[in-house]
Design a protein around this motif. Structure first.
Motif, short mmCIF file in Angstrom:
data_model
loop_
_atom_site.label_atom_id
_atom_site.label_comp_id
_atom_site.label_asym_id
_atom_site.label_seq_id
_atom_site.Cartn_x
_atom_site.Cartn_y
_atom_site.Cartn_z
N GLY A 47 -14.93 10.25 -9.36
CA GLY A 47 -13.83 9.58 -8.42
C GLY A 47 -12.69 10.43 -8.51
N LYS A 48 -11.96 10.58 -9.36
CA LYS A 48 -10.47 11.30 -9.51
C LYS A 48 -10.65 12.57 -8.96
CE LYS A 48 -8.96 8.69 -13.47
NZ LYS A 48 -8.08 8.93 -14.79
N GLU A 49 -11.95 13.18 -9.05
CA GLU A 49 -11.87 14.75 -8.56
C GLU A 49 -12.21 14.56 -6.98
OE1 GLU A 49 -14.59 17.51 -11.43
OE2 GLU A 49 -15.79 15.95 -10.64
N VAL A 50 -13.04 13.49 -6.39
CA VAL A 50 -12.91 13.34 -5.05
C VAL A 50 -11.87 12.91 -4.33
CG1 VAL A 50 -14.09 11.74 -3.45
CG2 VAL A 50 -15.56 12.50 -5.07
N TYR A 51 -11.09 12.16 -5.21
CA TYR A 51 -9.69 11.82 -4.91
C TYR A 51 -8.85 12.97 -4.53
CZ TYR A 51 -4.91 10.23 -5.25
OH TYR A 51 -3.42 10.21 -5.28
N LYS A 52 -9.02 13.93 -5.49
CA LYS A 52 -7.87 14.99 -5.46
C LYS A 52 -8.04 15.75 -4.42
CE LYS A 52 -6.09 18.55 -8.29
NZ LYS A 52 -6.04 19.25 -9.51
N GLN A 53 -9.63 16.40 -4.25
CA GLN A 53 -10.29 17.31 -3.26
C GLN A 53 -10.16 16.73 -2.08
OE1 GLN A 53 -14.21 18.43 -4.35
NE2 GLN A 53 -13.61 19.12 -6.60
N GLY A 54 -10.44 15.37 -1.63
CA GLY A 54 -10.55 14.96 -0.30
C GLY A 54 -11.95 15.12 -0.10
N THR A 92 0.77 -1.21 0.11
CA THR A 92 -0.01 0.12 0.04
C THR A 92 0.81 1.21 0.00
OG1 THR A 92 -1.82 -1.07 1.27
CG2 THR A 92 -1.88 1.33 1.22
N LYS A 93 0.40 2.21 -0.83
CA LYS A 93 1.24 3.37 -0.88
C LYS A 93 0.19 4.53 0.09
CE LYS A 93 2.83 2.84 -5.63
NZ LYS A 93 2.44 3.36 -7.03
N TRP A 94 0.93 5.09 0.98
CA TRP A 94 0.34 5.74 2.16
C TRP A 94 0.38 7.16 1.83
CZ3 TRP A 94 -2.92 2.92 4.50
CH2 TRP A 94 -2.56 1.61 4.90
N ARG A 95 -0.57 7.77 1.96
CA ARG A 95 -0.56 9.54 1.90
C ARG A 95 0.46 10.18 2.91
NH1 ARG A 95 -3.68 12.77 -0.70
NH2 ARG A 95 -5.33 11.20 -1.49
N PHE A 96 0.41 9.57 3.82
CA PHE A 96 1.41 10.18 5.13
C PHE A 96 2.61 9.41 5.35
CE2 PHE A 96 -3.23 11.63 5.69
CZ PHE A 96 -2.97 13.13 5.40
N HIS A 117 -6.33 8.02 3.47
CA HIS A 117 -4.95 7.48 3.72
C HIS A 117 -4.26 6.87 2.73
CE1 HIS A 117 -4.79 8.59 8.18
NE2 HIS A 117 -5.92 8.25 8.17
N LYS A 118 -5.08 6.13 1.74
CA LYS A 118 -4.49 5.46 0.87
C LYS A 118 -4.03 6.45 -0.38
CE LYS A 118 -6.15 0.53 1.01
NZ LYS A 118 -6.63 -0.50 0.51
N LEU A 119 -2.67 6.72 -0.84
CA LEU A 119 -2.10 7.57 -1.88
C LEU A 119 -2.83 7.26 -3.32
CD1 LEU A 119 -0.75 10.37 -2.56
CD2 LEU A 119 1.39 8.67 -2.33
N ASP A 120 -2.81 5.87 -3.54
CA ASP A 120 -3.05 5.45 -4.97
C ASP A 120 -4.54 4.99 -5.09
OD1 ASP A 120 -3.26 4.01 -7.33
OD2 ASP A 120 -1.52 2.86 -7.07
N PHE A 121 -5.43 5.97 -5.75
CA PHE A 121 -6.71 5.53 -6.00
C PHE A 121 -7.08 4.22 -6.44
CE2 PHE A 121 -10.42 6.60 -8.82
CZ PHE A 121 -11.40 6.62 -7.92
#
Length: 234
Positions: A115-122, A41-45, A88-92
């Protein structure tokens, strides 16, 4: 180990003790967010999150204790897994709770976000896109800035629960509750250590693999924001 790390470790241990006590005394259930520490898993933090303190705040503050195997508990855990992945997951493409090709979100019947917009915005930004811009302008906030705002406002966490489910898959409809103790600070407005609550309704469309294809949220964000800004009582 730094002083902050020691404090964090002690707080986590206290929370774990509280969780085990609630399990024994109230038959309370700890949320199931699936596999959190996946090797690839690629973690955002940078690292996997620890939900011990968040789980404790949820378990001691929730108003429902849904039975094992109930539709309410299944829906609650699905949403908690989705929140964990979105935060927390960096890779959508590693989000297991959604169908990446069809996933979209909408709040109060407004703009439909891909989905991509939601992923980017949070999550905070699309969920608060229904707010008047003088209260919260999601166009001026990023994923990181929005999370920073609300973590500062609610240092002890911002738990969420399912209250009642009205229909099962594939179109799941349910009522929910979000709450926290406002013991931090929001844009210079110091908290009063009082309970902040909001309630809403959700419609979730699932595919045959129980992955989210569309998420619709209905609630009144104005009252929530007014409370944080010190303008009114909920």
């Amino acid at each position: 180990m730094s002083v902050n790390q020691l404090v964090d470790k002690a707080a986590i241990e206290l929370a774990r003790q509280g969780i085990e006590k609630l399990k024994r005394e109230k038959d309370s259930r700890e949320p199931d967010r699936g596999v959190i520490d996946g090797e690839d898993t690629k973690w955002r933090f940078g690292t996997a999150p620890d939900y011990t303190q968040a789980n404790y705040e949820f378990m001691r503050g929730k108003s429902r204790n849904h039975p094992e195997g109930s539709l309410e508990l299944l829906v609650e855990n699905l949403v908690k897994r989705w929140e964990f992945e979105a935060s927390h997951k960096l890779d959508f493409n590693q989000w297991d709770t959604v169908n990446q090709t069809r996933y979209k979100c909408q709040v109060n019947g407004g703009t439909v976000f891909s989905g991509k917009e939601v992923y980017k915005q949070g999550n905070y930004n699309w969920l608060l896109s229904a707010c008047p811009k003088d209260m919260y302008d999601s166009d001026k906030e990023t994923f990181d800035s929005s999370h920073h705002l609300f973590r500062n406002a609610f240092p002890e966490g911002f738990p969420w629960e399912v209250l009642e489910v009205y229909s099962g898959p594939p179109k799941v409809t349910f009522q929910w509750r979000h709450w926290a103790t406002f013991d931090g600070e929001f844009r210079g407005q110091k908290g009063d250590n009082e309970l902040v609550e909001m309630f809403g309704f959700a419609v979730v469309l699932l595919n045959e693999d129980s992955k989210i294809e569309k998420l619709e949220i209905y609630y009144k964000p104005e009252k929530f924001m007014q409370r944080l800004m010190g303008q009114s009582e909920l």
